[in-house]
Design an enzyme around this catalytic site. Structure first.
Site, PDB file in Angstrom:
ATOM      1  CE  LYS A   1      -4.046  -2.120   2.249  1.00  0.00           C
ATOM      2  NZ  LYS A   1      -5.085  -1.978   3.294  1.00  0.00           N
TER       3      LYS A   1
ATOM      4  CE1 TYR B   1      -9.288  -3.437  -0.325  1.00  0.00           C
ATOM      5  CE2 TYR B   1      -8.456  -1.552  -1.556  1.00  0.00           C
ATOM      6  CZ  TYR B   1      -8.254  -2.603  -0.665  1.00  0.00           C
ATOM      7  OH  TYR B   1      -7.012  -2.808  -0.124  1.00  0.00           O
TER       8      TYR B   1
ATOM      9  CG  ASN C   1      -3.757  -2.204   6.751  1.00  0.00           C
ATOM     10  OD1 ASN C   1      -3.629  -1.837   5.597  1.00  0.00           O
ATOM     11  ND2 ASN C   1      -4.761  -2.972   7.147  1.00  0.00           N
TER      12      ASN C   1
ATOM     13  CG  HIS D   1      -5.277  -6.236  -0.584  1.00  0.00           C
ATOM     14  ND1 HIS D   1      -6.527  -6.204  -0.030  1.00  0.00           N
ATOM     15  CD2 HIS D   1      -5.310  -7.185  -1.567  1.00  0.00           C
ATOM     16  CE1 HIS D   1      -7.295  -7.093  -0.650  1.00  0.00           C
ATOM     17  NE2 HIS D   1      -6.589  -7.693  -1.590  1.00  0.00           N
TER      18      HIS D   1
ATOM     19  CD  GLU E   1      -8.519  -9.488  -3.814  1.00  0.00           C
ATOM     20  OE1 GLU E   1      -7.354  -9.751  -3.452  1.00  0.00           O
ATOM     21  OE2 GLU E   1      -9.404  -9.110  -3.019  1.00  0.00           O
TER      22      GLU E   1
HETATM   23  P1  ADP Z   1      -7.813  -6.963   5.368  1.00  0.00           P
HETATM   24  O1  ADP Z   1      -7.007  -5.940   4.592  1.00  0.00           O
HETATM   25  O2  ADP Z   1      -7.048  -7.461   6.568  1.00  0.00           O
HETATM   26  O3  ADP Z   1      -8.315  -8.083   4.494  1.00  0.00           O
HETATM   27  P2  ADP Z   1     -10.537  -5.911   5.324  1.00  0.00           P
HETATM   28  O4  ADP Z   1     -10.695  -6.643   4.040  1.00  0.00           O
HETATM   29  O5  ADP Z   1     -11.539  -6.134   6.396  1.00  0.00           O
HETATM   30  O6  ADP Z   1      -9.082  -6.197   5.971  1.00  0.00           O
HETATM   31  O7  ADP Z   1     -10.526  -4.344   5.052  1.00  0.00           O
HETATM   32  C1  ADP Z   1      -9.839  -3.806   3.931  1.00  0.00           C
HETATM   33  C2  ADP Z   1      -9.029  -2.625   4.375  1.00  0.00           C
HETATM   34  O8  ADP Z   1      -9.908  -1.572   4.795  1.00  0.00           O
HETATM   35  C3  ADP Z   1      -8.121  -2.875   5.581  1.00  0.00           C
HETATM   36  O9  ADP Z   1      -6.869  -3.414   5.237  1.00  0.00           O
HETATM   37  C4  ADP Z   1      -7.994  -1.506   6.198  1.00  0.00           C
HETATM   38  O10 ADP Z   1      -6.954  -0.758   5.577  1.00  0.00           O
HETATM   39  C5  ADP Z   1      -9.334  -0.870   5.890  1.00  0.00           C
HETATM   40  N1  ADP Z   1     -10.231  -0.987   7.042  1.00  0.00           N
HETATM   41  C6  ADP Z   1     -10.780  -2.115   7.531  1.00  0.00           C
HETATM   42  N2  ADP Z   1     -11.580  -1.862   8.590  1.00  0.00           N
HETATM   43  C7  ADP Z   1     -11.520  -0.525   8.782  1.00  0.00           C
HETATM   44  C8  ADP Z   1     -12.114   0.368   9.707  1.00  0.00           C
HETATM   45  N3  ADP Z   1     -12.939  -0.071  10.674  1.00  0.00           N
HETATM   46  N4  ADP Z   1     -11.810   1.682   9.590  1.00  0.00           N
HETATM   47  C9  ADP Z   1     -10.991   2.122   8.627  1.00  0.00           C
HETATM   48  N5  ADP Z   1     -10.384   1.334   7.714  1.00  0.00           N
HETATM   49  C10 ADP Z   1     -10.639   0.027   7.780  1.00  0.00           C
HETATM   50 MG    MG Z   2      -9.701  -8.066   2.939  1.00  0.00          MG
END
Ligand code: ADP
Ligand code: MG
Length: 137
Positions: free
Chosen positions: A10, A50, A113, A116, A127
């Site tokens: 990211k 997304y 974070n 992805h 994807e």
């Molecule tokens: P992951 O990336 O671990 O698969 P998700 O698919 O649940 O997590 O969410 C996609 C991305 O959206 C996350 O990596 C994070 O950057 C963002 N995200 C997830 N939950 C939140 C939240 N509650 N508030 C803000 N950003 C979020």
């Molecule tokens: Mg995810």
């Protein structure tokens, strides 16, 4: 079983020059970088990628962020690559990420974070096709 999954480094990690350190973690764990490219997504690309999250409250911020600067997209290949990548990434919120995982080492916050990763083989195929037409499982 040898399988493929999609990984994205990211903007926060690309901006901090962490591409090599993140790839190093994959390679040390027997994952092969089958394909890689650095791209700048536009907002529409991010929204399409997304789309599973379109009803979540963070959808707009997430798409804004993912299109804010360059990302590095990769097809990872290896034994149980989908699950293995998720393990190496660590929990979504870096506060919960296990020690030594990518998010534990590098992530700045829940949204910034660093990586992805596809969450299932089915989504990995969708994807991968989004960025690398011919490489799906
Ligand atoms: P992951 O990336 O671990 O698969 P998700 O698919 O649940 O997590 O969410 C996609 C991305 O959206 C996350 O990596 C994070 O950057 C963002 N995200 C997830 N939950 C939140 C939240 N509650 N508030 C803000 N950003 C979020
Ligand atoms: Mg995810």
């Amino acid at each position: 079983m040898i399988e493929r999954t999609l990984s994205i480094i990211k903007p926060d990690a690309v901006e901090r020059n962490l591409i090599g350190q993140i790839i190093n973690i994959f390679e040390k764990n027997n994952i092969v970088i089958r394909a890689i490219k650095r791209v700048k997504l536009n907002k529409k690309d991010a929204e399409n990628f997304y789309s599973v999250h379109k009803d979540r409250p963070f959808f707009n911020d997430l798409c804004q962020y993912m299109s804010s600067s360059d990302v590095v997209v990769m097809v990872l290949e290896g034994e149980n690559a989908v699950l293995k990548n998720r393990e190496l990434m660590g929990a979504t919120n870096p506060k919960d990420a296990a020690k030594g995982t990518i998010r534990n080492l590098f992530a700045l916050s829940l949204d910034k974070n660093s990586v992805h990763g596809s969450d299932s083989k089915e989504n990995a195929n969708i994807e991968i096709k989004f960025f690398f037409k011919d490489l799906a499982n």
